[in-house]
Each structure stands twice: as C-alpha cells, then as structure tokens.
Design an enzyme around this catalytic site. Structure first.
Site, short mmCIF file in Angstrom:
data_model
loop_
_atom_site.label_atom_id
_atom_site.label_comp_id
_atom_site.label_asym_id
_atom_site.label_seq_id
_atom_site.Cartn_x
_atom_site.Cartn_y
_atom_site.Cartn_z
N LYS A 1 0.85 -1.20 0.00
CA LYS A 1 0.00 0.00 0.00
C LYS A 1 0.89 1.26 0.00
O LYS A 1 2.09 1.17 -0.21
CB LYS A 1 -0.97 -0.06 1.18
CG LYS A 1 -1.79 -1.37 1.24
CD LYS A 1 -2.89 -1.45 0.18
CE LYS A 1 -3.44 -2.85 -0.04
NZ LYS A 1 -4.30 -3.39 1.00
C1 LIG Z 1 -5.24 -4.58 1.30
C2 LIG Z 1 -6.72 -4.44 1.36
C3 LIG Z 1 -7.47 -4.86 2.46
C4 LIG Z 1 -6.89 -5.61 3.60
O1 LIG Z 1 -5.82 -4.95 4.16
P1 LIG Z 1 -4.87 -5.71 5.19
O2 LIG Z 1 -4.17 -4.59 5.90
O3 LIG Z 1 -3.95 -6.57 4.38
O4 LIG Z 1 -5.74 -6.52 6.10
C5 LIG Z 1 -8.83 -4.59 2.46
N1 LIG Z 1 -9.43 -3.97 1.44
C6 LIG Z 1 -8.74 -3.57 0.37
C7 LIG Z 1 -9.46 -2.85 -0.73
C8 LIG Z 1 -7.37 -3.81 0.28
O5 LIG Z 1 -6.70 -3.46 -0.82
#
Ligand SMILES: *Cc1c(COP(=O)(O)O)cnc(C)c1O
Length: 381
Positions: free
Chosen positions: A188
C-alpha cells in the site's frame, strides 16, 4: 523483474524500529497513540484506532456499528475479499453494488436504484462499504447523500487511499461516513509491515473500536457495573479480540507517515507520466473522478479481454511484474457457494476481463517506468 508494488524503507525507518526494540515497550506503549495521531493529523479526523491489519479494522468497524445476524452489508465486487468477508464474520448477509466502468468504484446510479428497490422490499443494508479503488475516492458526495437519505451507515474501505483527497477534503476525514479504514500492508502507500487504522469523528465509535481491539476490556470506571476493586481493576464488558498493533509497527508507521506527502507526489507524477506515455496504445487508461486526487496505489490499464492473458504473460516474460486487481469477489468459490455467480455484476466482470495493474510505487525510477511503457508497446503490437 520490476514488481507492481514495493515498500520503501529508509535508514530513518530502520532506526525508529530499532529504538523500540531497545525500549521498555514492545506493545501497548507510546508509539501506537503517536501513530494514530499522525494518521488523524493527515486525515483531519477526530479519532484514530490502530490495529494489526485493515481487515481487523474493517471487522471492528462493522462490530462497533452493531452489524450482526439479520443485517445486510453492501460493498463493491471489485475489491480484495476482506471487504466482504468482514460482513459475514459479523454474521450479516453481504451483497454487492456494481461499479462504474471508468472509476472502478461503486456506481452512484446503480446504488440509487438498488437502494430504492431494497427500501420497497424492506431490505435496506445497515452498512454500506464503498472501496476507494486504486487510491481514488469513490463519489462520496453522492454516495454519502444517498446513505443519509436511506439511513444507512457508511464505512469507507480506504485501504488504498491514505493521502488521497476529494476536493478540499482528505480521504479519512469522515465527513460523509461513520468510519474510514486504511491499510498499511507493504504494497500500500506507506507501511507498518501489517497494520490498519480506523478513523472516525464519533468518540463513542472510537472508544468501542478501542475496546474491541483488546478483548472488550475497559478501565473506565464510568462503564463498569460496580465500583472499582482497586488500581488493578478492569472489566470485560463486550466480546472483543486481540487486534492490537505492536510498538515496532507503530514506530515504522510514524516514520513512514512523515513522508506521506512526498510518496503520494511521486506516485502522482508517475501516474501522470503513464497517462501521457500510454496515450497512443490500444488500451484504456484509468478514468478520473472530477475533483478527486488519487493517492495512486495502483495504475490499472484495460486491454481487450481476448488479449489480456497474452499481454499479461508477455509482460511477465519481459521482466515486468504485472498483476490483476481484483478477481470480482462474488466469483470466488466461497461466495458462489453463498448463491452469487457470473452475470450478477456485469460491469465488474467486464472490468476484470481486461484489467492489468502495471508497476507503480514511490521507488520506481523514470528509467524503469520507461521500460514498462516499452514492454507494453511490444506486448500490444
Ligand atoms: C489490502 C486491502 C485490504 C486488507 O488490508 P490488510 O491490511 O492486508 O488486512 C482490504 N481492502 C482492500 C481494498 C485492500 O486493498
């Protein structure tokens, strides 16, 4: 191989984590509140609750809003499976709202029609979870207005969107939602290795989420059923979880958040460069919502469905680490077993058929970006 996404770790990040390792607190110390404050400063929300992942944050956000058996939650079919899973983990039924073909976000017109039908049937959702796909905010002005009109609570899945804006508003200020959730997974925008934060302007929701992340336990005597037994005393007043973030993660997060504006500026410059360089190729570039400034987690191009697999494989063979975001959730076997299937959300399915995520991260050099563009040109020739 040029990956589609990659974390950026500086010597300052390393020093911040090492300092925690040498301190008295590995968990439940001063760094988690400091990280929460960094996120509320960046978003303008009143409260932030840090947990061990965005999935955990989405889960306690749903629980704090009282989502449970007999309730409905709606989200986008074009998202990571976690968005939908948390609704079912609360015992609620989950349904989806089809996307807009250009922005890949929940389509306000589809939402309006679905809400009208649901209202007539007495089947309105308790919670709506728009997803800010690729880092671009969904159309929250229209979605927020519809949610208010029908009395639906809103949780923004802004896992992709820390540092994004809609008009003058930072994503996460919760002006048009109850709770907004960010992910700090390494792919991210900025990272805590694993981690999530839920922002809100509602002190009660913030307190509820803070209890739910730590076993449903409180030390607030105002919430207790009897007078305190002494300084050691606590009470469990709800059924909670251990979703706590560590001090190591929070220290990394504080260090990373200090660079948020630079990271988003670099990602934006790379996205603008892709827009210009790809203009002549037989592909569709991502559509932009007026007034939205994306944080550019992902840059998704769409090619003809019949060519997608060959183009994808040619790029991989050429050293370009492309990926696809996302296989529509309702087409996953677990969700098909709940009654969903092909044809349920045709815009999402058409999007998926042509989508390819090409490399985009703050550390991507101009030279490597030029290699990606050249490889795409060859693959599409
Ligand atoms: C990455 C992601 C999640 C989950 O995030 P984590 O921190 O890995 O639990 C949820 N929703 C979306 C749209 C994502 O891209």
């Amino acid at each position: 191989m040029i990956p589609y996404g990659r974390q950026q770790i500086t010597p300052e990040d390393e020093a911040a984590v090492l300092a925690v390792l040498r301190s008295d607190w590995l968990t439940q110390g001063p760094k988690v509140p400091e990280f929460e404050a960094a996120v509320t400063r960046a978003t303008g929300a009143a409260h932030g609750v840090a947990v061990n992942s965005a999935t955990s944050a989405l889960h306690i956000a749903c629980l704090a809003l009282g989502l449970g058996p007999g309730d409905l939650m709606w989200t986008s079919p074009v998202t990571f499976v976690a968005s939908a899973n948390v609704g079912r983990l609360c015992g609620a039924e989950v349904d989806f709202v089809d996307i807009d073909a250009e922005t890949f976000n929940i389509c306000p017109r589809a939402l309006e029609a679905k809400l009208a039908t649901a209202a007539q049937a007495g089947r309105l959702p308790k919670v709506l979870m728009p997803v800010h796909m690729c880092g671009q905010s969904a159309d929250m002005a229209r979605i927020g207005a519809l949610a208010r009109r029908y009395g639906v609570r809103v949780i923004e899945d802004a896992s992709h969107a820390i540092g994004a804006r809609l008009g003058e508003r930072p994503v996460g200020d919760c002006a048009r939602s109850d709770i907004c959730v960010f992910s700090f997974h390494p792919v991210k925008i900025v990272t805590t290795a694993e981690g999530g934060v839920a922002t809100t302007n509602d002190a009660m929701l913030a307190a509820a989420m803070a209890r739910l992340r730590s076993h449903g336990v409180t030390r607030d005597s105002a919430l207790m059923t009897e007078p305190s037994h002494g300084p050691w005393y606590y009470q469990q007043i709800e059924l909670g979880l251990n979703y706590r973030m560590t001090e190591l993660q929070a220290a990394l997060g504080v260090s990373q958040m200090a660079r948020l504006a630079d990271v988003v500026a670099r990602r934006t410059a790379l996205a603008d460069a892709y827009d210009a360089a790809l203009a002549g190729l037989p592909l569709r570039r991502p559509g932009r919502l007026e007034q939205a400034q994306s944080s550019w987690h992902l840059y998704v191009v769409r090619v003809a469905a019949e060519r997608r697999r060959a183009v994808f494989e040619a790029l991989r063979a050429d050293g370009i680490g492309v990926n696809v975001h996302y296989i529509p959730v309702h087409l996953q076997p677990w969700w098909r077993a709940q009654g969903f299937g092909p044809g349920d959300f045709p815009v999402a399915e058409a999007y998926y058929a042509g989508a390819i995520s090409i490399p985009l991260y703050a550390g991507l050099s101009d030279e490597d970006q030029a290699r990606v563009v050249a490889a795409l040109g060859r693959a599409l020739a």
